[in-house]
Scaffold this motif. Structure first.
Motif, PDB file in Angstrom:
ATOM      1  N   ASN A 192      21.649  43.153  18.529  1.00 36.93           N
ATOM      2  CA  ASN A 192      22.514  41.975  18.553  1.00 36.93           C
ATOM      3  C   ASN A 192      22.703  41.595  20.018  1.00 36.93           C
ATOM      4  OD1 ASN A 192      24.615  40.126  18.620  1.00 36.93           O
ATOM      5  ND2 ASN A 192      25.783  41.123  16.995  1.00 36.93           N
ATOM      6  N   TYR A 193      21.922  40.590  20.468  1.00 30.34           N
ATOM      7  CA  TYR A 193      21.919  40.290  21.903  1.00 30.34           C
ATOM      8  C   TYR A 193      23.168  39.545  22.362  1.00 30.34           C
ATOM      9  CZ  TYR A 193      19.645  35.892  20.315  1.00 30.34           C
ATOM     10  OH  TYR A 193      19.317  34.717  19.668  1.00 30.34           O
ATOM     11  N   SER A 194      24.042  39.190  21.416  1.00 31.36           N
ATOM     12  CA  SER A 194      25.298  38.561  21.829  1.00 31.36           C
ATOM     13  C   SER A 194      26.292  39.590  22.375  1.00 31.36           C
ATOM     14  CB  SER A 194      25.927  37.798  20.667  1.00 31.36           C
ATOM     15  OG  SER A 194      26.365  38.680  19.655  1.00 31.36           O
ATOM     16  N   ARG A 195      26.063  40.874  22.075  1.00 27.94           N
ATOM     17  CA  ARG A 195      26.991  41.891  22.565  1.00 27.94           C
ATOM     18  C   ARG A 195      26.310  43.162  23.068  1.00 27.94           C
ATOM     19  NH1 ARG A 195      27.335  45.608  18.483  1.00 27.94           N
ATOM     20  NH2 ARG A 195      26.991  44.911  16.333  1.00 27.94           N
ATOM     21  N   GLU A 196      24.990  43.214  23.046  1.00 29.47           N
ATOM     22  CA  GLU A 196      24.265  44.372  23.543  1.00 29.47           C
ATOM     23  C   GLU A 196      23.316  43.944  24.658  1.00 29.47           C
ATOM     24  OE1 GLU A 196      23.217  47.457  20.295  1.00 29.47           O
ATOM     25  OE2 GLU A 196      22.981  45.512  19.302  1.00 29.47           O
ATOM     26  N   ASN A 197      23.098  44.834  25.630  1.00 30.00           N
ATOM     27  CA  ASN A 197      22.124  44.570  26.685  1.00 30.00           C
ATOM     28  C   ASN A 197      20.736  44.874  26.144  1.00 30.00           C
ATOM     29  OD1 ASN A 197      20.315  45.507  29.024  1.00 30.00           O
ATOM     30  ND2 ASN A 197      22.012  44.477  30.091  1.00 30.00           N
ATOM     31  N   VAL A 198      19.926  43.845  26.032  1.00 28.36           N
ATOM     32  CA  VAL A 198      18.635  43.991  25.367  1.00 28.36           C
ATOM     33  C   VAL A 198      17.732  44.960  26.116  1.00 28.36           C
ATOM     34  CG1 VAL A 198      16.522  42.789  24.685  1.00 28.36           C
ATOM     35  CG2 VAL A 198      18.751  41.714  24.290  1.00 28.36           C
ATOM     36  N   ALA A 199      17.623  44.806  27.427  1.00 24.38           N
ATOM     37  CA  ALA A 199      16.722  45.674  28.195  1.00 24.38           C
ATOM     38  C   ALA A 199      17.130  47.135  28.064  1.00 24.38           C
ATOM     39  CB  ALA A 199      16.710  45.250  29.658  1.00 24.38           C
ATOM     40  N   ASP A 200      18.407  47.412  28.188  1.00 22.26           N
ATOM     41  CA  ASP A 200      18.880  48.793  28.057  1.00 22.26           C
ATOM     42  C   ASP A 200      18.565  49.353  26.676  1.00 22.26           C
ATOM     43  OD1 ASP A 200      19.855  48.749  30.633  1.00 22.26           O
ATOM     44  OD2 ASP A 200      21.961  48.472  30.049  1.00 22.26           O
ATOM     45  N   ARG A 201      18.812  48.545  25.644  1.00 20.71           N
ATOM     46  CA  ARG A 201      18.619  49.020  24.281  1.00 20.71           C
ATOM     47  C   ARG A 201      17.137  49.242  23.958  1.00 20.71           C
ATOM     48  NH1 ARG A 201      20.419  51.349  21.148  1.00 20.71           N
ATOM     49  NH2 ARG A 201      20.736  50.159  19.230  1.00 20.71           N
ATOM     50  N   VAL A 202      16.270  48.347  24.434  1.00 19.75           N
ATOM     51  CA  VAL A 202      14.834  48.521  24.183  1.00 19.75           C
ATOM     52  C   VAL A 202      14.337  49.801  24.844  1.00 19.75           C
ATOM     53  CG1 VAL A 202      12.533  47.605  24.694  1.00 19.75           C
ATOM     54  CG2 VAL A 202      14.307  46.087  23.780  1.00 19.75           C
ATOM     55  N   LEU A 203      14.751  50.036  26.086  1.00 15.09           N
ATOM     56  CA  LEU A 203      14.346  51.265  26.773  1.00 15.09           C
ATOM     57  C   LEU A 203      14.896  52.498  26.059  1.00 15.09           C
ATOM     58  CD1 LEU A 203      14.775  50.085  30.473  1.00 15.09           C
ATOM     59  CD2 LEU A 203      12.619  50.623  29.312  1.00 15.09           C
ATOM     60  N   GLU A 204      16.114  52.407  25.599  1.00 17.00           N
ATOM     61  CA  GLU A 204      16.715  53.519  24.866  1.00 17.00           C
ATOM     62  C   GLU A 204      15.961  53.790  23.559  1.00 17.00           C
ATOM     63  OE1 GLU A 204      20.802  54.228  22.319  1.00 17.00           O
ATOM     64  OE2 GLU A 204      20.901  52.973  24.116  1.00 17.00           O
ATOM     65  N   MET A 205      15.660  52.709  22.837  1.00 15.12           N
ATOM     66  CA  MET A 205      14.990  52.848  21.537  1.00 15.12           C
ATOM     67  C   MET A 205      13.571  53.380  21.660  1.00 15.12           C
ATOM     68  SD  MET A 205      16.207  49.285  19.773  1.00 15.12           S
ATOM     69  CE  MET A 205      17.839  49.068  19.054  1.00 15.12           C
ATOM     70  N   THR A 206      12.938  53.145  22.796  1.00 12.65           N
ATOM     71  CA  THR A 206      11.537  53.546  22.979  1.00 12.65           C
ATOM     72  C   THR A 206      11.400  54.775  23.868  1.00 12.65           C
ATOM     73  OG1 THR A 206      11.300  52.022  24.859  1.00 12.65           O
ATOM     74  CG2 THR A 206      10.712  51.175  22.663  1.00 12.65           C
ATOM     75  N   GLY A 207      12.494  55.483  24.128  1.00 13.10           N
ATOM     76  CA  GLY A 207      12.444  56.678  24.958  1.00 13.10           C
ATOM     77  C   GLY A 207      12.004  56.397  26.388  1.00 13.10           C
ATOM     78  N   GLY A 208      12.357  55.184  26.873  1.00 15.38           N
ATOM     79  CA  GLY A 208      12.021  54.804  28.238  1.00 15.38           C
ATOM     80  C   GLY A 208      10.654  54.155  28.382  1.00 15.38           C
ATOM     81  N   HIS A 209       9.863  54.134  27.300  1.00 18.35           N
ATOM     82  CA  HIS A 209       8.508  53.559  27.372  1.00 18.35           C
ATOM     83  C   HIS A 209       8.539  52.049  27.529  1.00 18.35           C
ATOM     84  CE1 HIS A 209       4.870  51.853  25.385  1.00 18.35           C
ATOM     85  NE2 HIS A 209       4.253  52.799  26.058  1.00 18.35           N
ATOM     86  N   GLY A 210       9.418  51.381  26.799  1.00 23.78           N
ATOM     87  CA  GLY A 210       9.504  49.926  26.831  1.00 23.78           C
ATOM     88  C   GLY A 210       8.643  49.267  25.767  1.00 23.78           C
TER      89      GLY A 210
END
Length: 328
Positions: A192-210
């Motif tokens: 939910n990009y209205s309240r979450e930082n997208v870049a941080d969350r994508v890196l978190e979800m992918t184990g830092g891979h992106g």
């Protein structure tokens, strides 16, 4: 015939239901009796007067139309197209909010059996999605795809195609409800990009891979933050800029992320304006997926032609999940 026309640009109220003569055919055109018309963001841009390919006013919006061929222009030889045939028409200068439309034969594709008219008007969304994945991102890794604004017609099409190809797709949307909708289409994680930082969350979800591939039609002031969340040799494809342009210098920010060798590409379906053969091939590839039941467009609502203003208000309010359809 009945049609929706606007004489001046502005909000949904400029759309008027009018009676007009049935169009006369030019030699290279086909007359379609329309059964369903897709409502999309290009229609809103046209109505607002900011569309790059504005037709002269008064104009009839509606690029996506499905129906049957009523007549062929004198220069259109029967063969690929014939009277009575079920077809999809896509004409980027509009004409689809009407009971009949005359458009160039090169903008018309036969519909295969089993594809309903209401579904057919979503075919252009799937063509965009297919082109993004296989033409704009040709040669790029696609193990992890992030799609921004994933609850609309193109976004949901991207999710379905990624699911079909076994790709991990992360969907970004503006509300929890839209994130939930994206999951019904096959997205894995959602943001939910209205309240979450997208870049941080994508890196978190992918184990830092992106993400290997980012598909973005919004862009906006913080667009350059996306460079931080792409994988090495990752690619960002912009296919619109509905949120405006980035505040920071794009090339400078790309150089700041140089160890990743990032790529950014701008893509538009107008790439095919002078390649009708390529457009027809793309149409056939996507049509086959529809005919085989491998994809199914989510339809938010079906409205009568007279309610075009309501359809546009829904789009302006960002209240649409999937596709809006008008039935003349």
């Amino acid at each position: 015939m009945k049609a929706i026309q606007f004489k001046t640009t502005g909000g949904p109220d400029v759309l008027e239901l009018v009676e007009l003569p049935t169009p006369r055919l030019n030699d290279d055109e086909v007359l379609i009796r329309i059964q369903a018309t897709g409502v999309g963001k290009p229609d809103v841009l046209m109505r607002s007067g900011v569309y790059r390919w504005m037709p002269p006013l008064p104009a009839i919006p509606g690029a996506e139309m499905a129906g049957t061929i009523e007549a062929l222009g004198a220069g259109v030889k029967p063969g690929r197209l014939k009277v009575g045939q079920r077809v999809l028409g896509y004409h980027f200068k509009g004409r689809g909010y009407a009971e009949y439309a005359a458009i160039p034969a090169t903008d018309v594709s036969p519909l295969v059996d089993g594809v309903e008219f209401d579904d057919a008007v979503s075919l252009p969304n799937y063509q965009v999605a297919y082109a993004l994945l296989h033409i704009a991102a040709r040669g790029a890794d696609k193990d992890v795809v992030y799609v921004n604004g994933a609850a609309g017609g193109v976004g949901s099409a991207v999710i379905q195609l990624c699911r079909l190809e076994g790709l991990t797709v992360i969907a970004g949307a503006s509300s929890d409800e839209k994130c939930a909708f994206a999951r019904t289409q096959g997205a894995q994680p959602t943001i939910n990009y209205s309240r979450e930082n997208v870049a941080d969350r994508v890196l978190e979800m992918t184990g830092g891979h992106g993400a290997n591939l980012v598909l973005d039609h919004i862009i906006g002031k913080s667009f350059t933050d996306s460079l931080r969340m792409i994988a090495s040799m990752g690619l960002i494809v912009s296919f619109n800029a509905l949120g405006g342009f980035p505040e920071k210098d794009l090339f400078r920010e790309m150089r700041a992320n140089l160890p990743k060798s990032p790529g950014v590409r701008c893509f538009t379906m107008h790439h095919f304006d002078h390649d009708p053969v390529g457009r027809q091939q793309l149409s056939a590839q996507v049509m086959a997926l529809f005919a085989q039941g491998k994809v199914k467009p989510p339809i938010h609502a079906r409205l009568p032609l007279a309610e075009a203003r309501t359809a546009h208000r829904l789009l302006d309010d960002r209240a649409v999940f999937g596709k809006l359809v008008l039935n003349p």
